[in-house]
Design an enzyme around this catalytic site. Structure first.
Site, mmCIF file in Angstrom:
data_model
loop_
_atom_site.group_PDB
_atom_site.id
_atom_site.type_symbol
_atom_site.label_atom_id
_atom_site.label_comp_id
_atom_site.label_asym_id
_atom_site.label_seq_id
_atom_site.Cartn_x
_atom_site.Cartn_y
_atom_site.Cartn_z
ATOM 1 N N TYR A 56 0.848 -1.199 0.000
ATOM 2 C CA TYR A 56 0.000 0.000 0.000
ATOM 3 C C TYR A 56 0.880 1.244 0.000
ATOM 4 O O TYR A 56 1.439 1.651 1.017
ATOM 5 C CB TYR A 56 -0.964 0.002 1.192
ATOM 6 C CG TYR A 56 -1.890 -1.197 1.249
ATOM 7 C CD1 TYR A 56 -2.119 -1.998 0.133
ATOM 8 C CD2 TYR A 56 -2.544 -1.547 2.436
ATOM 9 C CE1 TYR A 56 -2.967 -3.105 0.190
ATOM 10 C CE2 TYR A 56 -3.395 -2.648 2.499
ATOM 11 C CZ TYR A 56 -3.588 -3.416 1.371
ATOM 12 O OH TYR A 56 -4.424 -4.512 1.441
ATOM 13 N N HIS A 122 0.165 -12.041 1.035
ATOM 14 C CA HIS A 122 -0.842 -11.227 0.323
ATOM 15 C C HIS A 122 -1.544 -12.022 -0.789
ATOM 16 O O HIS A 122 -2.748 -11.876 -1.005
ATOM 17 C CB HIS A 122 -0.150 -9.984 -0.251
ATOM 18 C CG HIS A 122 -1.020 -8.783 -0.317
ATOM 19 N ND1 HIS A 122 -0.562 -7.505 -0.143
ATOM 20 C CD2 HIS A 122 -2.345 -8.648 -0.541
ATOM 21 C CE1 HIS A 122 -1.567 -6.644 -0.255
ATOM 22 N NE2 HIS A 122 -2.660 -7.317 -0.502
ATOM 23 N N LEU A 203 -17.489 -3.284 2.024
ATOM 24 C CA LEU A 203 -18.492 -2.357 1.486
ATOM 25 C C LEU A 203 -18.482 -2.388 -0.044
ATOM 26 O O LEU A 203 -18.936 -1.446 -0.694
ATOM 27 C CB LEU A 203 -18.215 -0.929 1.988
ATOM 28 C CG LEU A 203 -18.273 -0.753 3.507
ATOM 29 C CD1 LEU A 203 -17.743 0.615 3.919
ATOM 30 C CD2 LEU A 203 -19.712 -0.937 4.001
ATOM 31 N N GLY A 206 -16.877 0.447 -1.701
ATOM 32 C CA GLY A 206 -17.680 1.675 -1.632
ATOM 33 C C GLY A 206 -19.040 1.554 -2.295
ATOM 34 O O GLY A 206 -19.969 2.296 -1.976
HETATM 35 N N1 LIG Z 1 -5.932 -8.598 1.056
HETATM 36 C C1 LIG Z 1 -6.230 -7.950 -0.035
HETATM 37 O O1 LIG Z 1 -5.867 -8.341 -1.135
HETATM 38 C C2 LIG Z 1 -7.028 -6.683 0.075
HETATM 39 C C3 LIG Z 1 -7.654 -6.143 -1.074
HETATM 40 C C4 LIG Z 1 -8.394 -4.975 -0.912
HETATM 41 C C5 LIG Z 1 -8.507 -4.387 0.334
HETATM 42 N N2 LIG Z 1 -7.875 -4.929 1.418
HETATM 43 C C6 LIG Z 1 -7.990 -4.337 2.747
HETATM 44 O O2 LIG Z 1 -9.370 -4.181 3.067
HETATM 45 C C7 LIG Z 1 -9.650 -2.847 3.420
HETATM 46 C C8 LIG Z 1 -11.065 -2.462 3.015
HETATM 47 O O3 LIG Z 1 -11.312 -2.731 1.667
HETATM 48 P P1 LIG Z 1 -11.520 -1.597 0.559
HETATM 49 O O4 LIG Z 1 -10.943 -0.324 1.027
HETATM 50 O O5 LIG Z 1 -11.058 -2.190 -0.724
HETATM 51 O O6 LIG Z 1 -13.078 -1.496 0.403
HETATM 52 P P2 LIG Z 1 -14.340 -1.115 1.323
HETATM 53 O O7 LIG Z 1 -13.948 -1.032 2.726
HETATM 54 O O8 LIG Z 1 -15.393 -2.053 0.902
HETATM 55 O O9 LIG Z 1 -14.730 0.315 0.742
HETATM 56 C C9 LIG Z 1 -13.887 1.422 0.840
HETATM 57 C C10 LIG Z 1 -14.501 2.524 -0.004
HETATM 58 O O10 LIG Z 1 -15.791 2.834 0.508
HETATM 59 C C11 LIG Z 1 -15.897 4.211 0.819
HETATM 60 N N3 LIG Z 1 -16.664 4.277 2.088
HETATM 61 C C12 LIG Z 1 -16.330 3.760 3.281
HETATM 62 N N4 LIG Z 1 -17.311 3.944 4.189
HETATM 63 C C13 LIG Z 1 -18.291 4.597 3.546
HETATM 64 C C14 LIG Z 1 -19.572 5.073 3.922
HETATM 65 N N5 LIG Z 1 -20.033 4.891 5.150
HETATM 66 N N6 LIG Z 1 -20.334 5.714 2.995
HETATM 67 C C15 LIG Z 1 -19.873 5.904 1.732
HETATM 68 N N7 LIG Z 1 -18.677 5.459 1.303
HETATM 69 C C16 LIG Z 1 -17.886 4.822 2.197
HETATM 70 C C17 LIG Z 1 -14.478 4.724 0.951
HETATM 71 O O11 LIG Z 1 -14.385 6.028 0.462
HETATM 72 P P3 LIG Z 1 -13.891 7.244 1.416
HETATM 73 O O12 LIG Z 1 -12.466 6.978 1.740
HETATM 74 O O13 LIG Z 1 -14.093 8.407 0.516
HETATM 75 O O14 LIG Z 1 -14.798 7.216 2.597
HETATM 76 C C18 LIG Z 1 -13.705 3.792 0.000
HETATM 77 O O15 LIG Z 1 -13.688 4.288 -1.313
HETATM 78 C C19 LIG Z 1 -8.555 -2.054 2.709
HETATM 79 O O16 LIG Z 1 -8.363 -0.777 3.306
HETATM 80 C C20 LIG Z 1 -7.366 -2.953 2.871
HETATM 81 O O17 LIG Z 1 -6.787 -2.774 4.147
HETATM 82 C C21 LIG Z 1 -7.158 -6.073 1.293
#
Ligand SMILES: NC(=O)c1ccc[n+]([C@@H]2O[C@H](COP(=O)([O-])OP(=O)(O)OC[C@H]3O[C@@H](n4cnc5c(N)ncnc54)[C@H](OP(=O)(O)O)[C@@H]3O)[C@@H](O)[C@H]2O)c1
Length: 326
Positions: A56, A122, A203, A206
């Site tokens: 990241y 990962h 989520l 998003g």
């Molecule tokens: N192991 C892997 O391969 C892998 C892959 C992907 C992710 N991850 C991990 O999982 C974590 C979460 O996944 P993710 O970030 O991909 O997706 P997520 O948590 O499903 O969604 C994040 C997105 O949703 C928006 N958001 C969050 N809360 C919100 C709300 N209440 N209302 C409206 N929009 C909202 C955020 O925008 P804003 O920032 O503008 O609020 C962001 O764009 C990552 O941070 C990472 O640590 C791991």
């Protein structure tokens, strides 16, 4: 804040914070002067589980967490990840023992700490047997540099082989109301082996919050520009799942994001979602999901309704699909 246990003994807040978006994947990085107060607010609200990876940034997110979490290092669980060449997903996988060791040492320095609470591979590396990966992490555990380990997007056979060498504390894979495939094979294996499950993108990157529609313009560097599920046409077609969440949210006096998270939390005690956000108001909104109880009837209704919806578009571009479920 409620707590949950991952695997055989890693206690974390029932909801973690995914920190990737602060440095990577969804447009420009958040300025440190805004990111650090957000991380502090998460801790103040009871979140003790923070998710990062060397990839990241690369590297910037681990550095950010190291600085932000230093004042309460012994009260938080930091999960980070190894397994890409030079920390860059586009360079391919590298889970050779030498690289795992090098990433651990570098991550410890970047995070200004002397142990990693949870160290995930990962992505599974097809060129390094998982037993060798487990053996290397076991050595790091013996040396006190790592406390627990996990896998990400691993398939059932790999999970079993890994767990036989060194008990796996958690699997981190995508799981949400628009990606329920883990229910078929993976979740039963995790339950059988008492391995925790950390759903990423809970989520739907998003989408499930209702904040994204067909006219949303992503920054040119935003990863969602290349995800088929987020094509303009598929965003339009997939709104049907958001409409469903909005209806349930209205009935429960909640928001769609809260229903998406409450549903995940209801799937089992060993499940700890890690929603990501760069905004304080959304952090607070997401934490509110912990207090939403969905009855057995409500859960069945949600599942029946989502079963009837066909989500359009793959969750990753084709070349990255080849890396998941291995
Ligand atoms: N192991 C892997 O391969 C892998 C892959 C992907 C992710 N991850 C991990 O999982 C974590 C979460 O996944 P993710 O970030 O991909 O997706 P997520 O948590 O499903 O969604 C994040 C997105 O949703 C928006 N958001 C969050 N809360 C919100 C709300 N209440 N209302 C409206 N929009 C909202 C955020 O925008 P804003 O920032 O503008 O609020 C962001 O764009 C990552 O941070 C990472 O640590 C791991």
């Amino acid at each position: 804040m409620k707590k949950r246990i991952l695997g055989n003994g890693l206690e974390v807040s029932a909801l973690g914070l995914g920190c990737m978006g602060l440095s990577f994947a969804y447009g420009p990085a958040t300025d440190k002067k805004d990111a650090i107060p957000l991380l502090h607010a998460a801790f103040d609200a009871g979140i003790t589980f923070f998710d990062t990876a060397e990839a990241y940034g690369p590297f910037a997110n681990e550095e950010l967490l190291g600085e932000a979490l230093a004042p309460f290092r012994d009260k938080v669980v930091i999960a980070t990840k190894f397994g890409f060449k030079q920390g860059k997903p586009d360079q391919g996988m590298d889970s050779t023992p030498a690289n795992i060791r090098a990433v651990a040492e570098a991550a410890l320095k970047r995070m200004k700490t002397d142990y990693i609470d949870l160290f995930y591979q990962h992505r599974v590396d097809p060129n390094v047997p998982i037993e060798e990966v487990a053996g290397t992490v076991a050595e790091l555990i013996k040396e006190g540099k790592v406390r627990h380990w996990g896998l990400s997007e691993a398939g059932a056979i790999t999970i079993r082989r890994a767990h036989a060498v060194l008990p796996v504390t958690a699997l981190q894979s995508e799981y949400s109301l628009w990606w329920r495939e883990p229910e078929q094979e993976i979740i039963p294996v995790l339950k059988e082996l008492n391995i925790g499950f950390v759903p990423f993108s809970p989520l739907g990157k998003g989408f499930l919050t209702g904040a994204i529609n067909e006219s949303t313009q992503f920054d040119s560097t935003d990863f969602r520009n290349v995800v088929p599920r987020f094509s303009e046409e598929n965003r339009r077609l997939n709104q049907v799942v958001v409409d469903l969440l909005k209806d349930i949210a209205a009935e429960k006096q909640a928001t769609p994001a809260q229903i998406a998270l409450a549903w995940l939390l209801a799937q089992g005690e060993g499940i700890v979602p890690i929603p990501g956000t760069t905004k304080l108001s959304r952090l607070q909104e997401n934490i509110g999901a912990i207090n939403i109880e969905l009855s057995a009837d409500e859960l069945t209704a949600i599942e029946k309704a989502t079963d009837a919806i066909t989500i359009q578009g793959a969750r990753y571009p084709q070349h990255l699909m080849a890396r998941v479920g291995k």
